[in-house]
Design an enzyme around this catalytic site. Structure first.
Site: not given
Ligand SMILES: O=P(O)(O)OC[C@H]1O[C@](O)(CO)[C@@H](O)[C@@H]1O
Length: 541
Positions: A205, A211, A266-267, A352, A382, A510
């Protein structure tokens, strides 16, 4: 007599109810109120919620509803659906619900509604094209594999639903998810893939997530080592993002950029274009059905009275257990291999969203959302269930049990259902020392050793749980289930008084991650704390 606030008086009455309820074992609550199973349940097709095994009585339920009314839960819900900027720290509306065919409930303007629909159709046309092979790779071959690069909300939802809906596949396309930054994973993944038949999706987003950027760069290097032609990138690279210009700057063609908007967190984004990798697996119909299932829960949430409203009741029960019974863990136990990744999905959704420490005014709050974890049943039996049966820690528990299983393996399904329900029973009933003693005597043990062993075999029980029976693993049902938890989390945010839609806590990690990266690259550790310095020296990068 000093005046007490309405809130304090509601709180006192709930404290009183908690004291009353805790005087009795759950089994005694059933004896006193044999109709609990008919009273404390909600049937909102395709989900049936039984909360009769919770340590609750009528006084508690009435007190909780009064609390929800006092906290203006219904107005808060309406404010969300009508697009108010309820995410006040980022001045954003929260309208993921507008993505799932629920225009009637959401008051989005006509332009936004049209844009949402247009984007969905563009995405689904693209999905059709890839599946029916009217859209081909650069060398004229059909797409067989997809790498979906993304993390957090740009990963958990599609990945979890894809494994849950394996049986509902509409295509033979294999989607591989690349979320973590582990070179070994990329190496293995890329070794098995042919770039000619691979589509690469970058789902981000913000288009800034470190990453995702690193993984996208690595996969781009691999891709360019086979095809350096710009046209190849155009036909193989897709972006799902709220930052289309950045995606274009990365080299992705505007035709293959599918937007989402700031009002989709995002979530909460699996309903948006972030769901594209999932749609490539379950197809147009499956994806539409997922949205329809979520929309059905939205409608229920908006229209049902509070005491018959499943998300509201689920939130109130959790709030009750946390604030008045003193639990702080929520265990989600899906009795389904397909739903094995649901706890991880719900972890992000709940923790979150509601892992916050101040209210809207910035004042410290006493309670925030629970620590959520879990695993698929019966595997969980288990591993960690022992602790719930006999340990000193307690947890809230949601059992999720599909009513239908694979028709080819009826005995498996029967055993699965039996075990899920038996765990809920065992947590509630426990076993007294006398019962354990009698069993040992009946099995031939002598009295002395039976008396000694019985103490180890006894368990207190009296642990409440919710059981959610879902009809089957279908897109519609899972849409409803995820929307149920989304709204539950929202309601708890309102009860705790927090903004469930920002995530500032993630930012510090971050920032520090970047600082450490540059310390590693420059080999200058001098600004780091002694522990981190020592660790980096030991790792010796
Ligand atoms: O879609 P993006 O902007 O790469 O973000 C990935 C994720 O990183 C976060 O900002 C933090 O983990 C989440 O809220 C989000 O889903």
């Amino acid at each position: 007599m000093p005046q007490i606030s309405i809130e304090q008086s509601l709180h006192n009455s709930l404290l009183n109810a908690a004291q009353e309820v805790q005087k009795l074992h759950l089994l005694e609550l059933f004896q006193l109120q044999p109709t609990r199973a008919e009273t404390y349940r909600l049937d909102v097709s395709p989900i049936y919620l039984d909360y009769s095994k919770q340590a609750l009585n009528q006084q508690a339920i009435e007190g909780l509803i009064a609390l929800a009314e006092h906290k203006n839960l219904a107005s808060a819900r309406d404010a969300m659906f009508q697009g108010d900027a309820i995410n006040h720290t980022e001045q954003r509306a929260v309208l993921h619900t507008a993505l799932r065919n629920s225009e009637r409930l959401n008051k989005v303007d006509a332009h936004t509604a049209a844009e949402i629909e247009h984007t969905k159709q563009r995405m689904l046309n693209f999905v059709d094209g890839i599946i029916n092979q009217s859209l081909l790779g650069f060398t004229g071959k059909g797409i067989t594999d997809v790498i979906s690069i993304g993390i957090g909300g740009s990963f958990f939802g599609p990945k979890m639903l894809q494994s849950a809906l394996e049986e509902q596949r509409a295509s033979a396309i294999n989607v591989h998810y690349l979320a973590n930054i582990d070179g070994a994973q990329i190496k293995h993944m890329l070794k098995a893939l042919n770039p000619e038949t691979t589509l690469i999706i970058v789902a981000s987003k913000s288009w800034t997530t470190a990453e995702t950027q690193l993984n996208a760069d690595a996969v781009m290097t691999w891709f360019k080592s086979h095809f350096s032609d710009q046209q190849a990138i155009k036909q193989h690279w897709v972006a799902l993002t709220a930052k289309p210009q950045q995606a274009q700057a990365f080299g992705i063609s505007s035709d293959y950029i599918f937007p989402l908007w700031d009002f989709v967190g995002g979530r909460y984004s699996v309903w948006s274009t972030i769901g594209l990798p999932l749609a490539l697996s379950i197809g147009r119909e499956g994806f539409e059905s997922l949205l329809a299932g979520a929309a059905s829960m939205d409608k229920h949430f908006c229209e049902a009275p509070l005491n018959a409203n499943m998300p509201v009741m689920l939130a109130l029960i959790g709030y009750w257990q946390q604030v008045y019974l003193g639990y702080n863990n929520l265990m989600v136990l899906p009795y389904s291999h397909g739903l094995k990744a649901l706890p991880a999905y719900l972890q992000q959704l709940d923790m979150e969203s509601n892992g916050k420490s101040v209210n809207a005014l910035g004042d410290e709050i006493a309670n925030s959302g629970p620590i959520l974890w879990g695993a698929e049943g019966t595997n969980c039996q288990h591993s960690f269930m022992q602790l719930l049966h006999q340990g000193k820690q307690k947890a809230m528990v949601d059992f999720i049990v599909p009513a239908k299983g694979d028709p080819h393996y009826p005995a498996h399904h029967n055993m699965m259902v039996a075990n899920g329900l038996a765990q809920a029973q065992a947590l509630m009933q426990g076993k007294t020392t006398q019962q354990a003693f009698d069993e040992l005597i009946a099995s031939g043990e002598d009295e002395t050793s039976a008396a000694a062993l019985a103490k180890h075999k006894a368990m207190p029980g009296n642990t409440g749980s919710n059981t959610l029976i879902i009809d089957a693993l279908s897109p519609f049902t899972l849409g409803a289930l995820l929307a149920l938890y989304e709204h539950k989390v929202f309601c708890q945010g309102v009860l705790f008084g927090i903004n469930s839609f920002d995530q500032w806590g993630v930012e510090l990690g971050k920032q520090l991650g970047k600082t450490l990266m540059s310390a590693i690259e420059t080999q200058d550790l001098s600004q780091l704390d002694p522990s981190t310095q020592a660790l980096l020296k030991h790792i010796n990068l």
